[in-house]
Design an enzyme around this catalytic site. Structure first.
Site, PDB file in Angstrom:
ATOM      1  N   HIS A  22      43.675   2.555 -25.076  1.00  0.00           N
ATOM      2  CA  HIS A  22      44.106   3.799 -25.629  1.00  0.00           C
ATOM      3  C   HIS A  22      45.128   3.915 -26.313  1.00  0.00           C
ATOM      4  CE1 HIS A  22      41.734   6.318 -22.799  1.00  0.00           C
ATOM      5  NE2 HIS A  22      41.718   5.382 -21.758  1.00  0.00           N
ATOM      6  N   SER A  43      13.307   5.736 -29.206  1.00  0.00           N
ATOM      7  CA  SER A  43      14.068   4.935 -28.043  1.00  0.00           C
ATOM      8  C   SER A  43      13.273   4.255 -27.191  1.00  0.00           C
ATOM      9  CB  SER A  43      15.218   5.883 -27.347  1.00  0.00           C
ATOM     10  OG  SER A  43      15.609   5.219 -26.315  1.00  0.00           O
ATOM     11  N   GLY A  79      27.204   3.589 -20.387  1.00  0.00           N
ATOM     12  CA  GLY A  79      28.238   3.950 -19.504  1.00  0.00           C
ATOM     13  C   GLY A  79      28.839   2.913 -18.738  1.00  0.00           C
ATOM     14  N   ALA A  80      28.740   1.646 -19.267  1.00  0.00           N
ATOM     15  CA  ALA A  80      29.603   0.606 -18.327  1.00  0.00           C
ATOM     16  C   ALA A  80      30.898   0.286 -19.495  1.00  0.00           C
ATOM     17  CB  ALA A  80      28.779  -0.645 -18.535  1.00  0.00           C
ATOM     18  N   GLY A  81      31.113   1.081 -20.478  1.00  0.00           N
ATOM     19  CA  GLY A  81      32.375   0.795 -21.239  1.00  0.00           C
ATOM     20  C   GLY A  81      32.169  -0.278 -22.056  1.00  0.00           C
ATOM     21  N   LEU A  82      31.015  -0.621 -22.630  1.00  0.00           N
ATOM     22  CA  LEU A  82      30.947  -1.774 -23.573  1.00  0.00           C
ATOM     23  C   LEU A  82      30.528  -1.038 -25.083  1.00  0.00           C
ATOM     24  CD1 LEU A  82      29.042  -4.401 -21.398  1.00  0.00           C
ATOM     25  CD2 LEU A  82      31.588  -4.028 -21.520  1.00  0.00           C
ATOM     26  N   SER A  83      30.744   0.304 -25.166  1.00  0.00           N
ATOM     27  CA  SER A  83      30.466   0.814 -26.378  1.00  0.00           C
ATOM     28  C   SER A  83      29.278   0.757 -26.940  1.00  0.00           C
ATOM     29  CB  SER A  83      31.654   0.262 -27.227  1.00  0.00           C
ATOM     30  OG  SER A  83      32.775   0.570 -26.811  1.00  0.00           O
ATOM     31  N   ASP A 110      36.510   0.602 -31.102  1.00  0.00           N
ATOM     32  CA  ASP A 110      35.001   0.231 -30.729  1.00  0.00           C
ATOM     33  C   ASP A 110      34.108  -0.198 -32.011  1.00  0.00           C
ATOM     34  OD1 ASP A 110      36.106   0.738 -28.317  1.00  0.00           O
ATOM     35  OD2 ASP A 110      34.735   2.532 -27.907  1.00  0.00           O
TER      36      ASP A 110
END
Ligand code: GAF
Length: 418
Positions: A69, A102, A155-159, A205
């Protein structure tokens, strides 16, 4: 007919591997196999849907060793690109439409490249966003077909979204011969996230995805975008991510709120001190002067950012000295701040970090990324990975009735052509 069946099996195997984490022998051997697999999958799908051979690019997801952040506060971050990537195949179609497929959603989406607007919450919005940024910068985007997919857990925070934006931008540039400097690509991708996805993210990111270097973390100064690569030599240790399986769907609004709270501290500081442009310009003692004007919670946000910036600098020093123990301590301190002062952790993340504290084979652990779910990043002894997984899985299932996922990641090159 036979080809059709083969393709279905191929797609199914891919879904099993990517969605459920089941290891299929030839996929896990090396990233090359995944890249080859994705190339085949994209080419076959492209041929079926659009009867063409596409140009293929990829852009990686990222981890962040420390510096959370801080990017949107003109501070320091220390991310790295990883061997989980988004792959995009693209070809011209001679139309005024963009037709996108997709692989993960097994869904097609078409938009008119002459006139379109954001479709928030839809996967296509990231591609539309980048297309719009290129057009706005004066690049003549013509009609194109695109097929994309990859192995970055969503959604796992790995961008995964940043990786998609960067891959799509790079694919368009490669297809139409636009000479776009890497740093501009980073900016276009970030702007796509702001204006189309509605998340006021920092630059970390997209920067990591485009600028990543094999075996290195990047210390990025988000004020002037100067950066330095640090080799991450972990010796007997390795990085292991633990996925809480809590999707950070609420994170976007809370994320934007944190940004506003930081801006509130800066505004107040500007009225009381000279030479303040961002939280980067404040020291802890400066915050004392603001106590009368800002509530404790919001002041805590500022405090965290100031301390986290110092931790990134300290981590750089520790890495240069090869002091991994110190890096681990700084990671724990970062988590403490993110949880208590910045309030972006959650019960599951706190639990996972706490569990590692008595484990003498773990050097450091903390939540990673925006927060409210996603992964923890851990540095632990290679030889203890299996016992770690067993212990965490059992306790986590016991407490939350959920099974966490584990990702072993390697540091990779940024966006490139396949
Ligand atoms: C998200 C954002 F996209 C980044 O810019 C960064 O702020 C991060 O959260 C927190 O460090 O990934």
């Amino acid at each position: 007919m036979v080809l059709g069946i083969l393709k279905k099996v191929w797609l199914l195997l891919g879904r099993i591997r990517f969605d459920y984490g089941i290891k299929i022998f030839f996929f896990d051997k090396s990233i090359c196999f995944i890249a080859q697999y994705m190339r085949k999958l994209i080419e076959t799908t492209f041929k079926d849907l659009f009867q063409k051979v596409p140009l293929i690019v990829n852009s990686p997801g990222r981890i962040n060793l420390i510096g959370e952040h801080t990017d949107y506060n003109e501070g320091f971050v220390m991310p790295a690109a990883i061997d989980k990537k988004m792959y995009v195949g693209i070809a011209e179609n001679g139309l005024s439409n963009a037709r996108i497929y997709s692989l993960d959603f097994q869904e097609e989406f078409t938009f008119d490249i002459r006139s379109f607007s954001p479709k928030k919450g839809h996967w296509a919005t990231y591609i539309m966003g980048v297309t719009a940024q290129l057009q706005q910068a004066g690049y003549q985007v013509k009609g194109f077909d695109m097929v994309f997919g990859g192995d970055i857990p969503v959604g796992a925070g790995l961008s995964s979204s940043a990786a998609l934006e960067c891959a799509a931008g790079f694919a368009l540039a490669s297809l139409f011969g636009f000479d776009i400097p890497r740093l501009s690509l980073v900016h276009y991708a970030q702007k796509a996230e702001h204006l189309f996805a509605g998340v006021q993210c920092g630059i970390m990111d997209q920067f990591a995805s485009v600028m990543g270097k094999k075996g290195h973390v990047i210390r990025l100064d988000c004020r002037d975008l100067s950066y330095e690569y640090f080799p991450l030599d972990l010796g007997d240790y390795q990085i292991l991510l633990v996925d809480t399986q809590v999707k950070h769907s609420l994170a976007d609004t809370a994320y934007n709120r944190r940004r506003n709270e930081c801006a509130e501290v800066v505004l107040m500081a500007q009225q009381n001190l000279v030479g303040v442009k961002s939280l980067r310009d404040l020291r802890l003692k400066d915050l004392d002067q603001l106590k009368a004007y800002i509530n404790e919670e919001v002041l805590g946000r500022g405090e965290f950012i100031i301390e986290e910036n110092e931790r990134v600098i300290d981590t750089s020093k520790a890495l240069k000295e090869g002091n991994l123990k110190k890096v681990g301590e700084l990671m724990y301190a970062s988590h403490e701040g993110l949880s208590k002062k910045y309030s972006v952790s959650c019960t599951e993340l706190d639990f996972l970090v706490e569990m590692t504290q008595p484990m003498d084979y773990v050097l450091g652990s903390r939540m990673m990324g925006g927060g409210f779910g996603g992964c923890t990043i851990n540095i632990l002894k290679k030889e203890s990975v299996e016992i770690f997984k067993e212990t965490i899985t059992a306790s986590y299932a016991d407490k939350f009735k959920k099974t966490p996922k584990f990702y072993e990641v390697n540091l990779e090159e940024g966006t490139s052509r396949l």
